[in-house]
Design an enzyme around this catalytic site. Sequence first.
Site, PDB file in Angstrom:
ATOM      1  N   HIS A  42      -0.994 -39.934   9.219  1.00 15.07           N
ATOM      2  CA  HIS A  42      -2.515 -40.563   9.253  1.00 15.07           C
ATOM      3  C   HIS A  42      -3.284 -40.542   7.740  1.00 15.07           C
ATOM      4  O   HIS A  42      -3.851 -41.401   7.535  1.00 15.07           O
ATOM      5  CB  HIS A  42      -3.363 -39.235  10.042  1.00 15.07           C
ATOM      6  CG  HIS A  42      -2.773 -38.955  11.071  1.00 15.07           C
ATOM      7  ND1 HIS A  42      -2.382 -39.757  12.334  1.00 15.07           N
ATOM      8  CD2 HIS A  42      -2.607 -37.837  11.975  1.00 15.07           C
ATOM      9  CE1 HIS A  42      -2.010 -39.302  13.274  1.00 15.07           C
ATOM     10  NE2 HIS A  42      -1.939 -38.027  13.128  1.00 15.07           N
ATOM     11  N   LYS A  64      -4.210 -26.619   8.636  1.00 23.41           N
ATOM     12  CA  LYS A  64      -4.428 -26.086   9.749  1.00 23.41           C
ATOM     13  C   LYS A  64      -4.939 -24.710   9.364  1.00 23.41           C
ATOM     14  O   LYS A  64      -4.630 -24.055   8.624  1.00 23.41           O
ATOM     15  CB  LYS A  64      -3.298 -25.803  10.707  1.00 23.41           C
ATOM     16  CG  LYS A  64      -2.942 -27.112  11.189  1.00 23.41           C
ATOM     17  CD  LYS A  64      -1.817 -26.995  12.543  1.00 23.41           C
ATOM     18  CE  LYS A  64      -1.294 -28.210  12.930  1.00 23.41           C
ATOM     19  NZ  LYS A  64      -2.617 -29.096  13.653  1.00 23.41           N
TER      20      LYS A  64
HETATM   21  C1  BG6 Z   1      -1.896 -35.005  15.411  1.00 24.16           C
HETATM   22  C2  BG6 Z   1      -1.162 -33.816  14.861  1.00 24.16           C
HETATM   23  O1  BG6 Z   1      -1.307 -36.179  15.167  1.00 24.16           O
HETATM   24  O2  BG6 Z   1      -3.200 -35.225  14.930  1.00 24.16           O
HETATM   25  C3  BG6 Z   1      -1.804 -32.615  15.139  1.00 24.16           C
HETATM   26  O3  BG6 Z   1       0.115 -33.767  15.424  1.00 24.16           O
HETATM   27  C4  BG6 Z   1      -3.246 -32.558  14.664  1.00 24.16           C
HETATM   28  O4  BG6 Z   1      -1.290 -31.477  14.669  1.00 24.16           O
HETATM   29  C5  BG6 Z   1      -4.048 -33.848  15.184  1.00 24.16           C
HETATM   30  O5  BG6 Z   1      -3.727 -31.362  15.084  1.00 24.16           O
HETATM   31  C6  BG6 Z   1      -5.364 -33.962  14.628  1.00 24.16           C
HETATM   32  O6  BG6 Z   1      -6.113 -34.927  15.268  1.00 24.16           O
HETATM   33  P1  BG6 Z   1      -7.443 -35.204  15.338  1.00 24.16           P
HETATM   34  O7  BG6 Z   1      -8.033 -36.528  15.794  1.00 24.16           O
HETATM   35  O8  BG6 Z   1      -8.073 -33.722  15.882  1.00 24.16           O
HETATM   36  O9  BG6 Z   1      -8.231 -34.962  13.762  1.00 24.16           O
END
Ligand code: BG6
Length: 512
Positions: free
Chosen positions: A262, A362
């Site tokens: 991401h 986290k």
């Molecule tokens: C996912 C991860 O791709 O994205 C997770 O595997 C994470 O660990 C999540 O919690 C977070 O996504 P968002 O959209 O809530 O920021």
Amino acid sequence: MPNNMKSNDKPDSCVIVIFGASGDLTKRKLIPSLYHLHLTGQLPEHFAVLGVSRTEMSDDDFRARALEFAKKDEHYSDETWSEFAPMLHYHAGDSTKGADYGPLKERITRVAKDHRVGENRLYYLSMAPQLYEPTIVQLGNNDMVTEGKAWCSINRESRPWQRIVVEKPFGQDPESAAHLNRVLGRVFEEESIYRIDHYLGKDTVQNLLVFRFANAIFEPIWNRNYIDHVQVTAIETVGVEGRGGYYDSPSGGAMRDMIQSHLLQVMGVVAMEPPVSMTADDIRVQKTQVLKAARIPKAGDVQNIAVRGQYGPGQINGKGVPGYREEKGVDPDSQTDTYAAMAVYLDTWRWQGVPFYLRSGKALAKKLTEIVIYFKPTPHTLFRESRKALTPNQIVINVQPNEGIRLRFEGQVPGTKMNIKSVVMDFDYAQQFQAKPAEAYATLLHDAMRGDQSLYKHRDEIEQAWKVVQPVLDYWKENPQDDLPNYAAGTWGPSSSDVMMARDNRHWHNPV
Ligand code: BG6
């Protein structure tokens, strides 16, 4: 126009075949997103879903599992759900076993016939990553892909099509990602492969393209002459919460789970050159160029440009939470990074010397995803009599929550004395457009059904992103860190991360 970002093409009629349909993603995100598309009149004219997993389940069971999450849609109604639910079907089978494909193919044909869908198929891999390869191989062996396998064989005007959406994690290092790309390439054309990254589906990330390229005033200052550095933060308050087994595996950890995917993608959108058009090809070429320009860290540099952390017990929102090593499925001596930060340098004309600081973790103080552009100070200080040192300008792009963009600049406090204060110009998405941002999965599924790959990753982007983080992962593996856990749950992460920034005379943007 095909394959064009945000064109108004209606999605093609199709059956979505979800492999791994008994899993969490299907009930929490995929089905509720499709339901949302139904509510907003954005599903294709003829449409059906067939969930496939080994678990025995009836169509009704499958529908009932997703209902709880569909109900969270603010426009939910029993009436619209009863229109939508009959489009959902379920088939118990093992997608990695050739023997199960006879009945599966029959079922797909029957579902397609009942819903008058025709032959378009969107296969969705939402399963454990070790099952991707055997499933893709079986899709090929069992003639589930009738479009040709040579680059010239896809004629977007001549349907039917078969496409595949592949979830993350996409590999766990450069070699396994390249291998998976080859496995896919033997069965599907690149034009039919949709490697999903749900961050690219977030409205604010897409809005960044509009912000940069639909306005004339930002682009001239979007470079090393005016920008000091960029911070991309994606942090969460939740810990691993029962997913310890997955997270503590070779695919887990914040660097792999978030930064490789991401955050490097978001960085790509911030840093890319203007594409020549808004087609998928042109956008993805520019993002790939950014990743190719990212300096690959040398082992000797890792300690200066990257930080890992792991949470210990602490308090989040007034509630005590256990440390990572006490979570179910986690090795009590685990070295897994639940926090990772990294400075990335882009060797390009535009970005020379401008670090991009990426961080994710986290069990932190806040759920927040933001991009902060820090500008350089003014070249000359005119307001010496002001009691306050001037703060360089900032643009804060709030990806979530409170989606919006804020410009911080200096202003004069009314009065007879020279008194300068930082002020904020605020664009709030919800307020301005009176609308909530769309669920990323709804946008992305809609795009896949329209044949728009703009917000999906090209194979080169994935492989390149792995190359950028791998030296850090290797160094961490070879050099266990004995101070883990090194931050308490509910804080802003390990102090070593602040030290990394302080070494560069900078600090993290930690909004209260
Ligand atoms: C996912 C991860 O791709 O994205 C997770 O595997 C994470 O660990 C999540 O919690 C977070 O996504 P968002 O959209 O809530 O920021």
